[in-house]
Design a protein around this motif. Structure first.
Motif, PDB file in Angstrom:
ATOM      1  N   UNK A  88      37.601  70.185 -45.991  1.00 23.81           N
ATOM      2  CA  UNK A  88      37.651  71.849 -46.527  1.00 23.81           C
ATOM      3  C   UNK A  88      38.882  72.037 -46.578  1.00 23.81           C
ATOM      4  N   UNK A  89      39.213  73.033 -47.592  1.00 22.01           N
ATOM      5  CA  UNK A  89      40.569  73.386 -47.945  1.00 22.01           C
ATOM      6  C   UNK A  89      41.280  72.524 -48.901  1.00 22.01           C
ATOM      7  N   UNK A  90      42.556  72.556 -48.794  1.00 18.78           N
ATOM      8  CA  UNK A  90      43.333  71.787 -49.739  1.00 18.78           C
ATOM      9  C   UNK A  90      43.423  70.402 -49.028  1.00 18.78           C
ATOM     10  N   UNK A  91      42.794  69.397 -49.437  1.00 20.09           N
ATOM     11  CA  UNK A  91      42.848  67.930 -49.009  1.00 20.09           C
ATOM     12  C   UNK A  91      42.551  67.112 -50.218  1.00 20.09           C
ATOM     13  N   UNK A  92      43.110  65.917 -49.809  1.00 18.31           N
ATOM     14  CA  UNK A  92      42.890  64.717 -50.887  1.00 18.31           C
ATOM     15  C   UNK A  92      41.816  63.578 -50.468  1.00 18.31           C
ATOM     16  N   UNK A  93      41.334  64.008 -49.069  1.00 21.54           N
ATOM     17  CA  UNK A  93      40.461  63.036 -48.407  1.00 21.54           C
ATOM     18  C   UNK A  93      40.140  63.481 -46.896  1.00 21.54           C
ATOM     19  N   UNK A  94      39.167  62.830 -46.360  1.00 20.13           N
ATOM     20  CA  UNK A  94      38.922  63.232 -45.033  1.00 20.13           C
ATOM     21  C   UNK A  94      40.009  62.931 -43.809  1.00 20.13           C
ATOM     22  N   UNK A  95      40.436  63.921 -43.488  1.00 17.03           N
ATOM     23  CA  UNK A  95      41.208  63.704 -42.143  1.00 17.03           C
ATOM     24  C   UNK A  95      41.320  65.138 -41.159  1.00 17.03           C
ATOM     25  N   UNK A  96      42.014  64.902 -40.045  1.00  8.41           N
ATOM     26  CA  UNK A  96      42.348  65.937 -39.359  1.00  8.41           C
ATOM     27  C   UNK A  96      43.817  66.277 -39.568  1.00  8.41           C
ATOM     28  N   UNK A  97      44.376  67.451 -39.859  1.00  6.72           N
ATOM     29  CA  UNK A  97      45.411  68.007 -40.031  1.00  6.72           C
ATOM     30  C   UNK A  97      45.600  68.900 -38.439  1.00  6.72           C
ATOM     31  N   UNK A  98      46.680  68.488 -37.823  1.00  6.52           N
ATOM     32  CA  UNK A  98      46.886  69.018 -36.324  1.00  6.52           C
ATOM     33  C   UNK A  98      48.437  69.681 -36.315  1.00  6.52           C
ATOM     34  N   UNK A  99      48.304  71.004 -36.141  1.00  8.45           N
ATOM     35  CA  UNK A  99      49.425  71.625 -35.900  1.00  8.45           C
ATOM     36  C   UNK A  99      49.822  72.168 -34.581  1.00  8.45           C
ATOM     37  N   UNK A 100      50.934  72.151 -34.019  1.00 10.48           N
ATOM     38  CA  UNK A 100      51.330  72.609 -32.576  1.00 10.48           C
ATOM     39  C   UNK A 100      52.428  73.410 -32.555  1.00 10.48           C
ATOM     40  N   UNK A 101      52.364  74.345 -31.725  1.00  6.91           N
ATOM     41  CA  UNK A 101      53.374  75.342 -31.595  1.00  6.91           C
ATOM     42  C   UNK A 101      53.581  75.502 -30.040  1.00  6.91           C
ATOM     43  N   UNK A 102      54.953  75.694 -29.693  1.00  8.88           N
ATOM     44  CA  UNK A 102      55.331  75.966 -28.394  1.00  8.88           C
ATOM     45  C   UNK A 102      56.026  77.086 -28.292  1.00  8.88           C
ATOM     46  N   UNK A 103      55.530  78.204 -27.739  1.00  6.90           N
ATOM     47  CA  UNK A 103      56.387  79.400 -27.601  1.00  6.90           C
ATOM     48  C   UNK A 103      56.775  80.114 -29.000  1.00  6.90           C
ATOM     49  N   UNK A 104      55.614  79.730 -29.850  1.00  8.73           N
ATOM     50  CA  UNK A 104      55.628  80.327 -31.141  1.00  8.73           C
ATOM     51  C   UNK A 104      56.316  79.341 -32.164  1.00  8.73           C
ATOM     52  N   UNK A 105      57.026  78.406 -31.692  1.00  4.70           N
ATOM     53  CA  UNK A 105      57.876  77.490 -32.341  1.00  4.70           C
ATOM     54  C   UNK A 105      56.969  76.173 -32.995  1.00  4.70           C
TER      55      UNK A 105
END
Length: 192
Positions: free
Chosen positions: A157-174
């Motif tokens: 789903x969304x903007x992707x060229x193939x199946x994968x997990x996009x994982x984003x991390x933030x620590x204290x907002x950064x």
């Protein structure tokens, strides 16, 4: 989880051994006890490799532009389960951005986002929820999710060229490079 294989793939994806910055591991109490690196869960089942690192990259859609990639992409077959990295509270479910269907979880000072999942957001009698009936997933905004719980499945789903997990991390907002965190997890768990 096969940490040796994952660590080697991580080192290759990053071009070398990743230096761990001065991030404190999540030692805050989240209502389920104190969190430690060694208690974290790898975020995807059927992991096949890293397909796009954190940082600047060429556009994956073939455009001659450079863009900032705010997470780490994990290749896995479509339908593979995604696991919650650390115990926390679901603060958002969404399905209307380039990230596709997503779940955002807060664990003390850490925020983790899982993108491109199968399913969609629905308004239910209990509230807004990310629903993937075929995968048996029902995640409500506001609910607490334990470490390692299945919270979705790898999709496109969304903007992707193939199946994968996009994982984003933030620590204290950064923003934090997830590769650095995975290396810290590996180092802590390998010492057990």
């Amino acid at each position: 989880m096969h940490w040796q294989r994952i660590s080697l793939a991580l080192a290759i994806a990053c071009g070398s051994t990743v230096a761990i910055p001065q991030l404190s591991q999540p030692s805050q109490n989240t209502g389920a006890g104190t969190l430690r690196w060694s208690d974290a869960s790898f975020p995807v089942e059927n992991f096949q490799g890293y397909t796009s690192p954190f940082g600047y990259r060429r556009s994956p859609t073939g455009e001659p532009t450079t863009e900032f990639h705010n997470g780490l992409d994990f290749a896995a077959p479509q339908g593979s389960y995604i696991r919650n990295w650390w115990v926390g509270q679901v603060i958002e479910v969404s399905d209307h951005t380039a990230c596709g269907t997503l779940v955002r979880i807060q664990s003390g000072a850490w925020e983790h986002v899982y993108c491109h999942m199968m399913g969609r957001v629905e308004q239910t009698p209990q509230g807004r929820a990310m629903v993937d009936r075929a995968g048996g997933i029902f995640i409500l905004e506001g609910q607490r999710v334990p470490t390692g719980a299945r919270i979705g499945r790898v999709g496109m789903t969304g903007r992707t060229t193939g199946p994968h997990l996009h994982w984003t991390l933030r620590y204290r907002g950064q923003l934090v490079n997830p590769a650095v965190v995975l290396q810290a997890m590996y180092g802590s768990q390998a010492q057990r």
